[in-house]
Enzyme design. Structure first.
Site, PDB file in Angstrom:
ATOM      1  N   ASP A   1     -10.367  31.645 -39.350  1.00  0.00           N
ATOM      2  CA  ASP A   1      -9.811  30.267 -39.060  1.00  0.00           C
ATOM      3  C   ASP A   1     -10.485  29.417 -38.336  1.00  0.00           C
ATOM      4  OD1 ASP A   1      -7.709  28.665 -38.915  1.00  0.00           O
ATOM      5  OD2 ASP A   1      -6.576  29.705 -37.112  1.00  0.00           O
TER       6      ASP A   1
ATOM      7  N   ASP B   1       0.730  -1.029  -0.008  1.00  0.00           N
ATOM      8  CA  ASP B   1      -0.110   0.075  -0.069  1.00  0.00           C
ATOM      9  C   ASP B   1       0.822   1.231   0.035  1.00  0.00           C
ATOM     10  OD1 ASP B   1      -1.447  -2.305   0.792  1.00  0.00           O
ATOM     11  OD2 ASP B   1      -3.128  -0.726   0.998  1.00  0.00           O
TER      12      ASP B   1
ATOM     13  N   GLY C   1      -8.378  23.677 -40.055  1.00  0.00           N
ATOM     14  CA  GLY C   1      -9.337  24.055 -40.975  1.00  0.00           C
ATOM     15  C   GLY C   1      -8.641  24.236 -42.481  1.00  0.00           C
ATOM     16  N   MET C   2      -7.717  25.100 -42.687  1.00  0.00           N
ATOM     17  CA  MET C   2      -7.208  25.258 -43.959  1.00  0.00           C
ATOM     18  C   MET C   2      -6.354  23.922 -44.576  1.00  0.00           C
ATOM     19  SD  MET C   2      -7.071  27.407 -46.277  1.00  0.00           S
ATOM     20  CE  MET C   2      -7.029  29.211 -45.655  1.00  0.00           C
TER      21      MET C   2
END
Lengths: 424, 545
Positions: free
Chosen positions: B286, B36, B421-422
């Site tokens: 963007d 433990d 994105g682009m």
């Protein structure tokens, strides 16, 4: 054989339990599954000590005991066994005990037998933290495998290497044995469950790891084989003795002194660095005796070698070589800290729990835990072994001393926000 | 009983350890078997503690049980002698609690100078979060004393704790905002607090407790018992931070302190800019593509609510789903996310979460370390927003989740995690946008990591170290083994015909896995057992990709 004097303390030191050895065993035995009958604690332990956080499909799991399961003294694990077979298709399942079912007095032999089939045996492995430390449960796993090693006839006189090592090290040992003309029957454990070596009265069992005395003893008693008593094959000194003593078992007198000298020569830069350095072993892997012996042979001063257990018969050759070194079994951590403050070692080998905090106290410390899976065996392992000790020393020596100012520890830990030192 | 692989929460004794290791001169003693003690390693490794974590295991062995000996009094004496704590918290483990020993009497036998508290944490009824929260609340109740308010308006900050998710960073962010407002801090707890600090809690004018998991109950107690008002919101995101500041000023005004609002630029790092770039960034062209990127969020209560709202309200992303493993906060999460999520997933079984992710195949997964596994397996984008964490989440630089600074950190993480994105347009137009590489050879069956010994020394990046020691910056971030095939979400898995497979190969490698998954999902929904070129085309048309 020389009787080294040892000190035995109260065992209040930082460590793990036997479940941790699952971390290397499940990878060694590639068609295995390790099932722990345990609690949330066991699952959290495995998750945090096995670097699990990076494995997507581990071949180990916990059959989780929840509150409702505590009243039944013999839990039913058949559903989990079926799930494991369905998901992972193992050849063998190891059923490991843990503290809670031990306290509940679960009858593990019967439990394993109730779900075992000839196609997929389920083997009981005692591993509970009440009785087993860290590396000891490899011994339990190998004991469980003994009935599956086919019997060998008395005229089959070959060596079986004992202890889990990776395939590269196993190849090294096979090749070295061939070079010396020693016939090899195999390794226990093998990489697959059905590749276990035959063992009989003609077999010489050569232990590669220092924590396997139960398996060695059982093999001697049940199969009548010979267990090699030598140094463990770590470092030029240990490796030479190991192979010379092993060859002697096959009636060959081999002199490897040139080989040993060449190996020392190759690591001279490192042994020069280690010579006269004060080394303190506060680790818990049961590898401490052979490692300390190697460092002593390098010319280092081992100021203390603490280790969980010493077996006077299994470790006899190592104990003889460690004559004069302070050996402590079941060490007390608080006392170790006082001794460290007094002796000011240059390097401490410790459990991963205490390593960073020890470094924080201004000493150089390194993980002892990794020796359980570093390729440090035999001639090929000499460089990995010696550099494991010198790497931390050399790196700390390179670091800009400005960074050793305690100011850089300020605020790093909420419970210890100020500057700290070992003496405080 | 069930088969468990990973756990979201730690154990009760880990929760106790987190409180002890947060506070000064408080020490936890675990009456437990040696294993433990592993919780110590989590602190020493993930928090890189330069001192020994404030917890000791009083080892219980099989021999002790057979002989009926109990080492607890001796351990307590040794701990007092070495660390001189003000308070020792004793707790049993999952195994020793079954022994039903009287630890109070055993602790009294030690005859210590310091206070000893035997904390009744039943590990079968509570886990890390409840154990930590209950212990901290008990400590506040035990030590907080009635007293006059501080002369000037001050606040308490409750909740930051050792191993808390970005806790140090959040604390810096909160302190920065308070400083800008001219409000002093009375006590931070449990982080860095002493018992004497807990006594001083009622002197504050207000308590800030941003986390649902820790500090909430203590803050509520201070309000009920001492009339110290509590601000229980988490300022995650720009708008929530503005509302949080407003509420803070309101509560202090009710308490009689007029806190003037400085210009917003005063909250920025340089003191002369917008305090966060998120509102403008979210409005740039963007970011339009993010309106087509669904996210799935899973984790603790605080972060799941904060992140889900942030993604939708401040970045305009659709929410594919959300869930939490903190079952006792599920109702609160559901209430907070009404209108954001219809069917909140509440589970602490990682397989269930993995199945939901496999089914949804979101563009972004915000989760814990477990969801990172799952996302690697299904080739999805994932960022970690909640514990449990990996050492890779314990970074040195200032990376808060709270406040204006936190909003920027979260937005950056979202942006860099998603496919952009682009880039996506170019891929759609030209297939590979010049970025394609030969397809990686996949292993024929479930790949297993190399044996540990090899993993440590071998330069091969796919080798994975075994023990937590290896999961440190010393070892390169391991690459997850490629999953042989995703686990089927439904019993029938469609197979790929050669013509469709050839078409799939023309999809750029870094989105191929996702396209494969989406098409398979489409095929399953439509009941196609074989994915032909026709099915693939239909799927592309349907899915718009």
């Amino acid at each position: 054989m020389h009787k080294a004097s040892t000190i035995r303390e109260d065992g209040l030191y930082h460590s793990f339990c036997g479940l941790v050895s699952v971390g290397w065993l499940y990878q060694k035995i590639k068609d295995s599954f390790f099932l722990i009958l345990g609690t949330h604690t066991c699952a959290h332990l495995l998750q945090n000590t096995l670097g699990v956080m990076i494995f997507a499909r581990p071949r180990f799991a916990v059959s989780l005991l929840e509150e409702a399961d505590l009243s039944s003294s013999q839990p039913d694990i058949s559903a989990q066994i079926e799930e494991i077979k369905r998901e992972h298709h193992p050849s063998v399942i190891f059923l490991l005990s843990s503290c809670t079912p031990e306290v509940m007095k679960v009858e593990f032999e019967g439990l394993a037998a109730s779900v075992s089939t000839p196609e997929v045996p389920v083997l009981f492995v005692p591993a509970s933290g009440l009785d087993y430390t860290f590396s000891q449960s490899e011994d339990s796993v190998l004991q469980a495998l003994i009935p599956f090693c086919p019997p060998a006839p008395p005229e089959d006189k070959r060596v079986v290497f004992l202890g889990s090592v990776n395939d590269a090290i196993a190849d090294d040992f096979s090749l070295e044995a061939a070079r010396l003309g020693i016939p090899v029957a195999g390794f226990l454990p093998a990489s697959h469950f059905h590749e276990l070596p035959p063992i009989g009265p003609g077999t010489v069992v050569a232990p590669l790891q220092p924590y396997l005395h139960k398996t060695a003893t059982q093999l001697r008693n049940e199969r009548g084989c010979t267990v090699l008593s030598s140094l463990f094959p770590f470092g030029p000194d240990g490796t030479r003795r190991f192979w010379e003593d092993l060859a002697a078992q096959f009636g060959m007198k081999v002199d490897l002194s040139d080989r040993e000298a060449a190996a020392w020569e190759r690591i001279k830069r490192h042994t020069d660095l280690l010579r006269g350095k004060k080394i303190f072993f506060a680790s818990d892997t049961l590898m401490e005796l052979p490692l300390a012996r190697f460092l002593k042979a390098c010319g280092a001063e081992v100021v203390e070698c603490s280790t969980p257990y010493i077996n006077r018969r299994f470790h006899a050759a190592e104990l003889a070589a460690l004559d004069g070194v302070r050996l402590v079994e079941q060490a007390n951590f608080h006392r170790q800290l006082r001794t460290i403050a007094e002796t000011k070692p240059d390097l401490i080998i410790s459990n991963i729990i205490t390593t960073n905090p020890l470094v924080g106290q201004g000493v150089v410390a390194k993980w002892g835990t990794e020796y359980c899976f570093l390729p440090i065996h035999g001639w090929a392992g000499v460089n990995a072994l010696v550099t494991s000790f010198t790497r931390a020393l050399e790196r700390h020596a390179k670091l800009d001393p400005l960074g050793s100012d305690p100011i850089w520890l300020t605020g790093m830990m909420p419970s210890s926000p100020g500057v700290i030192s070992l003496q405080s | 009983m069930r088969l468990a692989y990973w756990m979201y929460e730690g154990t009760a004794h880990h929760g106790v350890g987190r409180i002890a290791n947060s506070m000064r001169n408080v020490h936890a003693v675990f009456h437990a078997p040696q294993g433990d003690d592993y919780v110590n390693a989590i602190f020493a490794m993930l928090d890189r503690t330069p001192n020994f974590p404030a917890m000791t295991t009083s080892v219980v062995s099989g021999t002790d049980l057979a002989r009926g000996t109990i080492r607890l009094p001796e351990t307590l004496k040794q701990v007092e002698e070495r660390v001189h704590p003000d308070l020792i918290v004793v707790v049993a483990s999952c195994s020793t609690i079954l022994l039903q020993e009287n630890l109070e009497i055993a602790a009294q036998h030690a005859g210590l100078q310091c206070e000893v508290m035997v904390y009744d944490a039943n590990p079968y009824r509570m886990q890390e979060i409840v154990a930590a929260e209950s212990l901290f609340t008990d400590l506040v109740k035990r030590f907080a004393k009635p007293q006059p308010r501080t002369e000037r308006p001050t606040v308490n900050i409750l909740g930051p704790a050792s191993l808390g998710f970005h806790a140090r960073h959040d604390l810096i962010s909160l302190r920065r905002m308070l400083k800008t407002l001219g409000i002093e801090v009375n006590v931070v707890a449990p982080w860095g607090a002493t018992i004497a600090d807990l006594r001083r809690l009622p002197a504050a004018w207000l308590t800030i407790a941003p986390y649902r998991e820790l500090g909430l109950r203590a803050a509520t107690y201070l309000e009920e018992q001492f009339g110290v008002p509590a601000l229980l919101d988490a300022p995650i995101g720009v708008q929530p931070t503005l509302r949080w500041i407003e509420r803070l000023r309101e509560l202090l005004a009710q308490a009689g302190a007029n806190i003037p609002m400085p210009p917003l630029t005063a909250f920025s790092l340089d003191g002369m800019s917008a305090p966060s770039a998120v509102p403008w960034m979210a409005r740039t062209a963007d970011m339009d593509s993010f309106s087509g990127k669904p996210a799935f969020v899973f984790g603790d209560a605080t972060h799941v609510v904060g992140i889900t709202r942030f993604l939708r309200d401040e970045l305009g992303m659709p929410i594919a789903g959300a869930g939490t493993y903190v079952k006792h906060q599920a109702n609160w999460v559901r209430e907070q996310l009404a209108g954001y999520v219809d069917d909140l997933l509440v589970t602490d079984e990682f397989q269930t979460v993995a199945a939901r992710i496999a089914e949804l195949r979101p563009e972004l997964v915000c989760g814990t370390q477990m969801e990172r596994h799952t996302s690697r397996r299904y080739d999805l984008n994932c960022m970690v927003i909640s514990p449990p964490t990996h050492i890779e989440n314990h970074l040195l630089a200032y990376r808060p989740f709270l406040g204006f600074d936190g909003a920027d950190v979260i937005a950056d993480e979202v942006y860099t995690t998603c496919t952009l994105g682009m880039e996506k347009h170019l891929i759609d137009l030209f297939g590979d946008a010049g970025l394609d590489l030969p397809e990686k050879v996949k292993a024929p069956s479930t790949p297993e990591p190399a044996p540990a010994a090899i993993a440590i020394e071998s330069p091969k990046p796919a080798d994975e170290p075994v023990v937590a020691v290896a999961a440190t910056p010393a070892a390169p971030a391991p690459v997850a083994p490629p999953a042989a095939s995703p686990a089927p979400a439904t019993p029938v898995d469609p197979v790929w015909a050669a013509d469709a497979e050839a078409m799939l190969k023309k999809v750029p490698f870094f989105v191929r896995g996702r396209v494969r998954g989406n098409v398979e999902k489409y095929a399953r929904q439509r009941g196609h057992a074989v994915i032909t070129a026709q099915v693939l085309l239909a799927a592309k048309e349907e899915l718009g990709a």
